[in-house]
Design an enzyme around this catalytic site. Structure first.
Site, short mmCIF file in Angstrom:
data_model
loop_
_atom_site.label_atom_id
_atom_site.label_comp_id
_atom_site.label_asym_id
_atom_site.label_seq_id
_atom_site.Cartn_x
_atom_site.Cartn_y
_atom_site.Cartn_z
N ASP A 22 0.83 -1.26 0.03
CA ASP A 22 0.08 0.04 0.01
C ASP A 22 0.82 1.29 0.06
O ASP A 22 2.00 1.16 0.27
CB ASP A 22 -0.79 0.01 1.36
CG ASP A 22 -1.84 1.14 1.40
OD1 ASP A 22 -2.14 1.54 0.25
OD2 ASP A 22 -1.78 1.71 2.26
N ASP A 209 -1.58 -1.00 6.14
CA ASP A 209 -2.11 -0.55 7.20
C ASP A 209 -3.35 -0.20 7.44
O ASP A 209 -3.74 0.00 8.60
CB ASP A 209 -1.14 0.94 7.57
CG ASP A 209 -1.55 1.59 6.60
OD1 ASP A 209 -1.58 1.61 5.40
OD2 ASP A 209 -1.89 3.03 7.28
N ASP A 213 -7.23 -2.15 3.67
CA ASP A 213 -6.28 -3.16 3.18
C ASP A 213 -6.67 -4.64 3.94
O ASP A 213 -5.85 -5.62 3.89
CB ASP A 213 -4.88 -2.83 3.54
CG ASP A 213 -4.15 -1.53 2.88
OD1 ASP A 213 -4.59 -1.38 1.89
OD2 ASP A 213 -3.75 -0.73 3.37
#
Length: 313
Positions: A22, A209, A213
């Protein structure tokens, strides 16, 4: 600096082929600061900031942290948080939205180019009419470029899966050397990417995080959450980095590779020893005391071999 929540992580990690990251809060520090407000409507800047702060108070996205200490005295009715897209709600009977360009409801208008290409931004709209754009500063983690370069040198493929649709995504990809990146992805679209790679035979490690996600952290073959991750992300991950230092991934890989080798060595030794010794002991060709010494020695050899892991740097 690494907390394992599932022990098979050490055994499976060396077999990975893709590391997917990410962007916000993972490759970047996630400590966003509002550096500029561009007015695109007829509302004054303080009013736009107050509305944005009121809406973002319902979100735990890193962008929301940039508004957390700003003054806000407005009440939001029917607030709605759409993971990876933005926040909407009613203030004074008017519908306000803050988030991506499409979520703000301005998709049919021409999107203005507001930044030099490396700053994340979100849009604020009232009844689908643009009011303002907020530009943030979110620098990369200092350890990100070197860590991703080391992963590629070891033969792993590095990919970025980001919900951010701003020019910050290609800028972050360029700074870290990532050639394959995807911007503006919803949680469902991130999950589809992971599943497609798995169908192609890849073993995927997801590093993230945020709440958006969580589906991919759960679906990936192995998953890593940052220390500043949401509680759901931490609960879904196999491994937690206790510092913001991404180079801990390399340390974990080193330990995992050596752990796997030592597991194989110990199994091979135990199988060889027992295959040779048990038939001899059963046939009475080895004295009982000698068999006991041999078994104890075999156990000590296995333990001593495992203790070599303490020398990993």
């Amino acid at each position: 600096g690494v907390l394992l929540s599932r022990s098979n992580m050490l055994e499976q990690l060396p077999r990975a082929t893709i590391f997917a990251f990410d962007k916000t809060g993972t490759l970047t520090g996630g400590h966003l600061a509002l550096i500029e407000t561009r007015l695109l409507g007829d509302q004054p800047e303080p009013h736009c900031i107050a509305i944005a702060a009121a809406l973002e108070s319902y979100s735990n996205h890193p962008i929301a942290s940039a508004f957390r200490d700003l003054p806000c005295s407005l009440t939001v009715d029917r607030p709605q948080v759409l993971s990876g897209k933005g926040v909407s709600g009613f203030i004074g009977g008017q519908e306000y939205r803050i988030g991506s360009w499409h979520f703000a409801g301005c998709g049919e208008q021409e999107q203005p180019r507001l930044t030099a290409g490396d700053s994340p931004l979100v849009y604020l709209s009232c009844n689908r009419e643009l009011l303002a754009a907020f530009i943030f500063d979110d620098p990369l983690r200092s350890s990100a470029p070197a860590t991703l370069q080391s992963l590629r040198q070891r033969g792993y493929q590095t990919v970025m899966l980001s919900g951010d649709s701003s020019p910050a995504v290609p800028a972050a990809a360029a700074a870290t050397g990532i050639e394959e990146y995807y911007a503006g992805l919803s949680p469902e679209e991130k999950l589809e990417k992971i599943q497609l790679w798995q169908l192609q035979g890849h073993r995927v490690v997801m590093v993230g995080d945020g709440i958006n996600d969580v589906p991919v952290l759960a679906a990936a073959d192995m998953s890593v959450a940052m220390v500043n991750a949401s509680e759901l992300a931490k609960a879904s991950a196999d491994c937690l980095l206790l510092t913001g230092d991404l180079s801990r991934l390399l340390t974990t890989l080193d330990v995992a590779s050596k752990t796997r080798r030592i597991i194989i060595q110990n199994l091979a030794w135990s199988l060889s020893y027992n295959t040779a010794a048990i038939p001899l002991a059963a046939a009475g060709l080895i004295a009982p005391w000698l068999a006991a010494v041999g078994m104890s020695s075999s156990s000590l050899i296995v333990v001593a071999n495992a203790l070599r892991l303490n020398r990993v740097r």
